[in-house]
Design a protein around this motif. Sequence first.
Motif, PDB file in Angstrom:
ATOM      1  N   VAL A   1      -1.222  17.595  -7.589  1.00  0.00           N
ATOM      2  CA  VAL A   1      -1.214  16.944  -6.477  1.00  0.00           C
ATOM      3  C   VAL A   1       0.297  16.156  -6.409  1.00  0.00           C
ATOM      4  N   MET A   2       0.583  15.377  -7.380  1.00  0.00           N
ATOM      5  CA  MET A   2       1.978  14.873  -7.237  1.00  0.00           C
ATOM      6  C   MET A   2       2.878  15.886  -6.922  1.00  0.00           C
ATOM      7  N   GLY A   3       2.967  17.190  -7.529  1.00  0.00           N
ATOM      8  CA  GLY A   3       3.932  17.935  -7.224  1.00  0.00           C
ATOM      9  C   GLY A   3       4.142  18.255  -5.731  1.00  0.00           C
ATOM     10  N   ALA A   4       2.609  18.403  -4.954  1.00  0.00           N
ATOM     11  CA  ALA A   4       2.643  18.798  -3.537  1.00  0.00           C
ATOM     12  C   ALA A   4       3.355  17.307  -2.984  1.00  0.00           C
ATOM     13  N   VAL A   5       2.968  16.207  -3.330  1.00  0.00           N
ATOM     14  CA  VAL A   5       3.489  15.167  -2.434  1.00  0.00           C
ATOM     15  C   VAL A   5       5.094  15.003  -2.608  1.00  0.00           C
TER      16      VAL A   5
ATOM     17  N   ILE B   1       0.589  17.248   5.395  1.00  0.00           N
ATOM     18  CA  ILE B   1       1.460  17.856   6.778  1.00  0.00           C
ATOM     19  C   ILE B   1       0.608  17.215   7.971  1.00  0.00           C
ATOM     20  N   VAL B   2      -0.713  17.385   7.794  1.00  0.00           N
ATOM     21  CA  VAL B   2      -1.661  17.389   9.045  1.00  0.00           C
ATOM     22  C   VAL B   2      -1.664  15.784   9.383  1.00  0.00           C
ATOM     23  N   PHE B   3      -1.665  14.846   8.315  1.00  0.00           N
ATOM     24  CA  PHE B   3      -1.624  13.647   8.604  1.00  0.00           C
ATOM     25  C   PHE B   3      -0.238  12.920   8.957  1.00  0.00           C
ATOM     26  N   ARG B   4       0.543  13.533   8.576  1.00  0.00           N
ATOM     27  CA  ARG B   4       2.116  13.036   8.594  1.00  0.00           C
ATOM     28  C   ARG B   4       2.522  13.502  10.205  1.00  0.00           C
ATOM     29  N   LYS B   5       1.910  14.289  10.789  1.00  0.00           N
ATOM     30  CA  LYS B   5       2.199  14.882  12.150  1.00  0.00           C
ATOM     31  C   LYS B   5       1.163  14.215  13.100  1.00  0.00           C
ATOM     32  N   PHE B   6      -0.279  14.183  12.898  1.00  0.00           N
ATOM     33  CA  PHE B   6      -1.079  13.913  13.705  1.00  0.00           C
ATOM     34  C   PHE B   6      -1.732  12.620  13.739  1.00  0.00           C
ATOM     35  N   TYR B   7      -1.578  12.143  12.440  1.00  0.00           N
ATOM     36  CA  TYR B   7      -1.972  10.516  12.371  1.00  0.00           C
ATOM     37  C   TYR B   7      -0.890   9.592  11.681  1.00  0.00           C
TER      38      TYR B   7
ATOM     39  N   VAL C   1       0.869  -1.002  -0.033  1.00  0.00           N
ATOM     40  CA  VAL C   1       0.033   0.065  -0.025  1.00  0.00           C
ATOM     41  C   VAL C   1       0.811   1.319   0.166  1.00  0.00           C
ATOM     42  N   ILE C   2       2.085   1.212   0.945  1.00  0.00           N
ATOM     43  CA  ILE C   2       2.760   2.365   0.879  1.00  0.00           C
ATOM     44  C   ILE C   2       3.497   2.668  -0.310  1.00  0.00           C
ATOM     45  N   VAL C   3       3.747   1.499  -1.078  1.00  0.00           N
ATOM     46  CA  VAL C   3       4.823   1.667  -2.141  1.00  0.00           C
ATOM     47  C   VAL C   3       4.097   2.297  -3.422  1.00  0.00           C
ATOM     48  N   LEU C   4       2.914   2.163  -3.563  1.00  0.00           N
ATOM     49  CA  LEU C   4       1.984   2.466  -4.318  1.00  0.00           C
ATOM     50  C   LEU C   4       2.023   4.193  -5.039  1.00  0.00           C
TER      51      LEU C   4
ATOM     52  N   TYR D   1       0.528   9.030   4.942  1.00  0.00           N
ATOM     53  CA  TYR D   1      -0.090  10.444   4.657  1.00  0.00           C
ATOM     54  C   TYR D   1       0.125  10.721   3.073  1.00  0.00           C
ATOM     55  N   MET D   2       0.953   9.773   2.380  1.00  0.00           N
ATOM     56  CA  MET D   2       0.840  10.127   0.782  1.00  0.00           C
ATOM     57  C   MET D   2      -0.517   9.856   0.341  1.00  0.00           C
ATOM     58  N   ILE D   3      -1.076   8.635   0.905  1.00  0.00           N
ATOM     59  CA  ILE D   3      -2.435   8.325   0.190  1.00  0.00           C
ATOM     60  C   ILE D   3      -3.635   9.468   0.715  1.00  0.00           C
ATOM     61  N   ALA D   4      -3.428   9.680   2.051  1.00  0.00           N
ATOM     62  CA  ALA D   4      -4.468  10.907   2.446  1.00  0.00           C
ATOM     63  C   ALA D   4      -4.304  12.103   1.580  1.00  0.00           C
ATOM     64  N   ALA D   5      -3.198  12.504   1.304  1.00  0.00           N
ATOM     65  CA  ALA D   5      -3.061  13.613   0.731  1.00  0.00           C
ATOM     66  C   ALA D   5      -3.346  13.553  -0.845  1.00  0.00           C
ATOM     67  N   MET D   6      -3.026  12.443  -1.415  1.00  0.00           N
ATOM     68  CA  MET D   6      -3.611  12.119  -2.816  1.00  0.00           C
ATOM     69  C   MET D   6      -5.045  11.953  -3.054  1.00  0.00           C
ATOM     70  N   LEU D   7      -5.725  11.438  -1.953  1.00  0.00           N
ATOM     71  CA  LEU D   7      -6.976  11.189  -1.966  1.00  0.00           C
ATOM     72  C   LEU D   7      -7.726  12.782  -1.889  1.00  0.00           C
ATOM     73  N   ALA D   8      -7.067  13.393  -0.849  1.00  0.00           N
ATOM     74  CA  ALA D   8      -7.709  14.882  -0.785  1.00  0.00           C
ATOM     75  C   ALA D   8      -7.509  15.801  -1.872  1.00  0.00           C
ATOM     76  N   GLY D   9      -6.472  15.740  -2.640  1.00  0.00           N
ATOM     77  CA  GLY D   9      -6.106  16.631  -3.613  1.00  0.00           C
ATOM     78  C   GLY D   9      -7.109  16.305  -4.818  1.00  0.00           C
TER      79      GLY D   9
END
Length: 589
Positions: free
Chosen positions: A358-362, A195-201, A33-36, A206-214
Amino acid sequence: MSPDALLPLPRWWPLVNRRTLRADLLAGIVGAVIVLPQGVAFATIAGMPPEYGLYAAMVPAVVAALFGSSWHLISGPTTAISIFLFASLTPLAEPGSADYVRLALTLTFLTGVFQLAMGLARLGTLVNFISHTVVIGFTAGAAFLIVASQMKSFFGIHIERGLSFHETLFQLLTRFGEINPHATAVGALTLAVGIVFRKFYPRFPYMIAAMLAGSLAAMGLDAAFGRDVTQLATIGALPSALPPLSMPDLSYETLSGLLPMALAVTILALTEAVSIARAIGMRSGQRIDGNREFIGQGLSNLCGAFFSAYASSGSFNRSGLNYEAGAKTPLAAIIAAVALVGILLLVAPLAAHLPVAVMGAVLFLVAWGLIDFRHIASVLRTSRAESAVMLVTFLMVLFSELDFAVYTGVIMSLLLYLARTSRPQLTDVKPDPAADSYHFADDSGLPDCPQLKMLRINGSLFFGAVNHVQGHLEQIDADHPQQKHLLLVAGGINFTDVAGAEMLAQEARRRRGIGGALYFYRMKDSVRDVLARGGHIADIGAENIFPVKTRPVAHIYPHLDNDICRTCHVRIFRECRSHLPDGTPRSGD
């Protein structure tokens, strides 16, 4: 090399049971899941089509797990190699094109050849001479290059490919008015969620959360304003297929042109892999065989070149996660690669909705994670020389060719190592005043004996250190001409070569010529063997080499000048307090 040494499967396979299989299965699924998102991100950094980052996490990961020595190392695409690939190959071909992919696969093939050859030649210890400071400086510089390369995606503006770091920044400033606000908004939201998921969750990727949100934000903007207005580009659907067979370009012209780059990738990849394997091995209690890791990495890249995978190495994030997830054997890496195939078949079409912003932000988040602030601060506080190596490597990454930056960092590390080892520490020592002690101490507070100089040498006596040591010994004559006798406390001399042995023999002859002698205390057997094989024991005198737990001063004292001792009031030895060198008892003076 025995089959067991080449293929270490029999070493860990007996450990597989129901309990370890369950742990490896869970760790493998988490790793897949992480490497995707990472694979897609790293391929974007490398200028490769997105699916090639996932291919690099399949066959190479399985081969490295089977042939490497680490039970937790996960191989696949990495940031440092990806940015190196992009910077090195962009001048030769258009990123993402068929020619670019062909060159990347050829570079991977050459890297595998170099790695395998070094492993079979048992050169695994060479990676120890590459300073960790070089890696810190390189990855920090790579982080800035990643940010520069993704500015166009994050802000939705056109910036030419292949520009240098400062040229990219100049283009960004001159085209600031062309920024796409929709792309920037999507990128900023992605960045914030990451940033939020990396820090608080931290337990949720966090990459998956960021990609989904974006991606959801982009879909909302497209629905509200229309794709013609937002102009949000996407990376396109990934192919739902196994890694296709590929063929690197093995022509002489291509191979010779890529050799310098391949050597730099080899150095970088092996440093990454072995360093990560040893770091995790220290936590797991496993001993890592550097030669076998070289072989495993070499075979993984050789195979990867024929299965559409660009150059891979050990991944710190995925390897650390693999260990933390409870993996027990390399079976976890194999399960992760197989699970990734299944996940790719299911979710590949969804990549069509993933905006490049989104990829640029990730990748901004990835770049930030590359800068090791803690170690950078530690290096700056600890060593000026190491700080210089780190800074020069960092600047070379930004303003020069990446392969030249790697070579420069490695050469500076070696020069720093040679500078340190070529100046062994020579410390004034005196006999420990304690009655039952055989030691020589540098903090006794005792003054020098006028006739006998005592030094402890800490370091190896090789050709690079001979001039430094010889100059120090000759300076004794200039400063204290009466100190014709010299005792070397030699327990800290771990090694001597022919030049070192000849220097010691020459010093013994020189001191004998001025009426003194050269003595040794606690000389190691390995050093004595070199002196014996070179015929230098006769020059020194076997009687002048004193073993552990003897009192060399008791044997040296009778050879000192009687007249000097008669008027001397230092008397730091037990012997000189009771009698003169010729045995005459001391009077009441």
